[in-house]
Design an enzyme around this catalytic site. Structure first.
Site, short mmCIF file in Angstrom:
data_model
loop_
_atom_site.label_atom_id
_atom_site.label_comp_id
_atom_site.label_asym_id
_atom_site.label_seq_id
_atom_site.Cartn_x
_atom_site.Cartn_y
_atom_site.Cartn_z
N HIS A 1 -1.84 3.64 -34.18
CA HIS A 1 -2.78 4.58 -33.57
C HIS A 1 -2.44 6.02 -33.95
O HIS A 1 -3.29 6.89 -33.97
CB HIS A 1 -2.71 4.49 -32.04
CG HIS A 1 -3.69 3.52 -31.46
ND1 HIS A 1 -5.01 3.82 -31.36
CD2 HIS A 1 -3.54 2.29 -30.97
CE1 HIS A 1 -5.63 2.80 -30.82
NE2 HIS A 1 -4.76 1.84 -30.57
N GLU B 1 -13.17 5.12 -31.49
CA GLU B 1 -11.72 4.89 -31.35
C GLU B 1 -11.05 4.65 -32.69
O GLU B 1 -11.48 3.77 -33.45
CB GLU B 1 -11.50 3.69 -30.42
CG GLU B 1 -10.04 3.44 -30.11
CD GLU B 1 -9.84 2.34 -29.06
OE1 GLU B 1 -10.69 2.20 -28.16
OE2 GLU B 1 -8.82 1.63 -29.14
N ASP C 1 -28.22 -4.16 -27.19
CA ASP C 1 -27.86 -3.71 -25.84
C ASP C 1 -26.41 -4.14 -25.54
O ASP C 1 -26.16 -5.28 -25.19
CB ASP C 1 -28.85 -4.34 -24.86
CG ASP C 1 -28.58 -3.98 -23.42
OD1 ASP C 1 -27.50 -3.42 -23.12
OD2 ASP C 1 -29.45 -4.26 -22.57
N LYS D 1 -10.87 -6.42 -23.66
CA LYS D 1 -11.34 -5.09 -24.06
C LYS D 1 -11.11 -4.91 -25.56
O LYS D 1 -11.93 -4.33 -26.27
CB LYS D 1 -10.61 -4.01 -23.25
CG LYS D 1 -11.17 -2.60 -23.41
CD LYS D 1 -10.59 -1.84 -24.57
CE LYS D 1 -11.16 -0.42 -24.65
NZ LYS D 1 -10.68 0.30 -25.85
C1 MEV Z 1 -7.18 -0.68 -27.09
O1 MEV Z 1 -8.46 -0.11 -27.24
C2 MEV Z 1 -7.24 -2.18 -27.11
C3 MEV Z 1 -5.92 -2.90 -26.83
O2 MEV Z 1 -5.38 -2.46 -25.59
C4 MEV Z 1 -6.21 -4.38 -26.78
C5 MEV Z 1 -5.05 -5.23 -26.32
O3 MEV Z 1 -4.18 -4.76 -25.57
O4 MEV Z 1 -5.07 -6.43 -26.69
C6 MEV Z 1 -4.89 -2.59 -27.88
#
Ligand code: MEV
Length: 425
Positions: free
Chosen positions: A380, A77, A282, A266
């Site tokens: 991004h 990513e 792992d 995430k």
């Molecule tokens: C994207 O891979 C991760 C985000 O969505 C984390 C977040 O929203 O805090 C940008």
């Protein structure tokens, strides 16, 4: 290694970057470029037909417990490596990351079924605890020699289950610098017949728990208020107070709402997994542990906390299970994983765990800072545009040209990339 700050690293061509990395770290180019061979893969999994590569980047600027660390990150990513490196730079202005770990104790579970009398069985297990622990302790002499071994036994009563009440026995095992799954699973399998003899029941499952809540890594960082102020790409200025308060508000959303917490966590895992994968550990185990830990209070919530300290600076913490090893498994077989551990110069699994949570916290900060100010898409955009350009068939210099035009037009789409490419050709 003197410093994890490598100014201009981003702008170097790829092979120059590798040389610079070798110089700065003292790790040889041969080690840094060693890759897993298909023949090695064949010994690792079944039906192997080859290997599968992912980008490897270096997280810069990290200082963890006063030590400069260059952090290998494996991830597909865009923006993750840049985000972590940038936030590590802000954190180093506040003294860097301070990490601590609990002892590397894993939990092995034994599910005890068909026990005639649950309470009597539980008491008999408690009474036999010392003998059971001594037996478990003797199972792995290698681990024992380096200071690991059995640490405790717990009997849990599961009252509410689809098959009615049963007992679960937890074996607590200090696995030192191993991830520990093998040691713990072996210990549970060996202990099972003795448990059956003591209770008159049947030990069904014998397996480690990925909710490794006795093996926690914790990290904190302070970002000085003045480091938070910046002017966005569109000329909009953000004061340190605005950014700090915006981040705290963003965190509060994740703390209160599972829908937001999942995305927030995430973002943390973007950083965590990248280092876990780079070191051959792992990452499914780490993911499982992270999310189970995030729900430990009965409601899924943020793994991190953010607030302001007495001086008005931004202060963050992250605490989560971190069952990673530096001995055994892929960490010792995969040449890339070996190089990753060398690059970080870690001597213990706990030291590695501390670095990993530092990257997780940095990543979390990067995401929240963007979300609370300019939004995530701007950062991004340029790397994403390059990927779209490549997907449209651009190569060499054309990749940058197509990407730059799409970013300028704020239209990053494959059909537009194809059009620009046709025009340029
Ligand atoms: C994207 O891979 C991760 C985000 O969505 C984390 C977040 O929203 O805090 C940008």
């Amino acid at each position: 290694m003197s410093s994890s700050r490598l100014p201009g690293f981003y702008n170097l061509p790829l092979d120059e970057r590798l040389k610079r990395l070798a110089e700065a770290s003292g790790v040889s180019l041969g080690d840094l470029t060693a890759r897993l061979e298909p023949g090695q893969a064949d010994h690792m999994i079944e039906n192997a037909v080859g290997t599968y590569a992912l980008p490897l980047g270096i997280g810069l600027n990290f200082v963890v417990n006063g030590r400069e660390v260059l952090v290998p990150m494996v991830i597909e990513e865009p923006s993750v490596v840049a985000g972590a490196s940038f936030m590590a730079k802000l954190a180093r202005a506040g003294g860097g990351f301070r990490a601590t770990c609990t002892p590397p104790e894993m939990i092995g579970q034994m599910q005890l079924l068909d026990v005639p009398d649950l309470e009597a069985a539980a008491h008999r297990i408690e009474a036999a605890r010392d003998g059971l622990l001594a037996e478990a302790d003797a199972i792995d002499p290698v681990l024992k020699k380096v200071g690991g071994g059995a640490r405790g036994l717990e009997v849990r009563r599961i009252q509410d289950s689809p098959i009615g009440p049963f007992l679960v026995v937890h074996l607590i095992y200090d696995v030192r610098d191993a991830m520990g799954a093998n040691a713990v699973n072996t210990a549970c399998e060996r202990l099972a017949p003795r448990l059956e003899a003591i209770t008159g029941g049947r030990v069904h499952l014998k397996i480690l728990s990925n909710l490794a809540d006795r093996r926690l890594a914790r990290v904190e960082a302070t970002i000085p208020l003045k480091e938070l102020a910046f002017t966005g790409a569109d000329g909009r200025a953000f004061s340190g107070e605005q950014v700090r308060d915006g981040i705290v508000e963003a965190w509060a959303f994740a703390a209160a709402d599972p829908y937001r917490a999942a995305t927030h966590n995430k973002g943390i895992m973007n950083g965590i997994d990248a280092v876990v994968i780079a070191t051959g550990n792992d990452w499914r185990a780490i993911e499982a542990g992270a999310h189970a830990y995030a729900a430990r209070g009965g409601r899924y919530t943020s793994l991190s906390t953010w607030g302001r300290d007495a001086g008005g600076n931004l202060a963050g913490t992250l605490e989560m299970p971190m069952a990673v090893g530096i001995v055994g498994g892929a960490t010792k077989v995969h040449p890339g994983a070996k190089a990753a551990l060398k690059l970080m110069g870690v001597q213990t699994a706990s030291e590695l765990a501390g670095i990993i949570v530092a990257v997780g916290l940095a990543q979390n900060l990067a995401a929240m800072r963007a979300l609370a100010t300019e939004g995530i898409q701007r950062g991004h955009m340029s790397l994403h545009a390059r990927q779209v350009a490549i997907a449209a068939g651009a190569s060499g210099e054309l990749i940058e040209k197509v990407a730059a035009q799409m970013v300028a037009e704020k239209t990053v789409r494959i059909d537009r990339a194809e059009e620009i490419l046709r025009a340029l050709r």
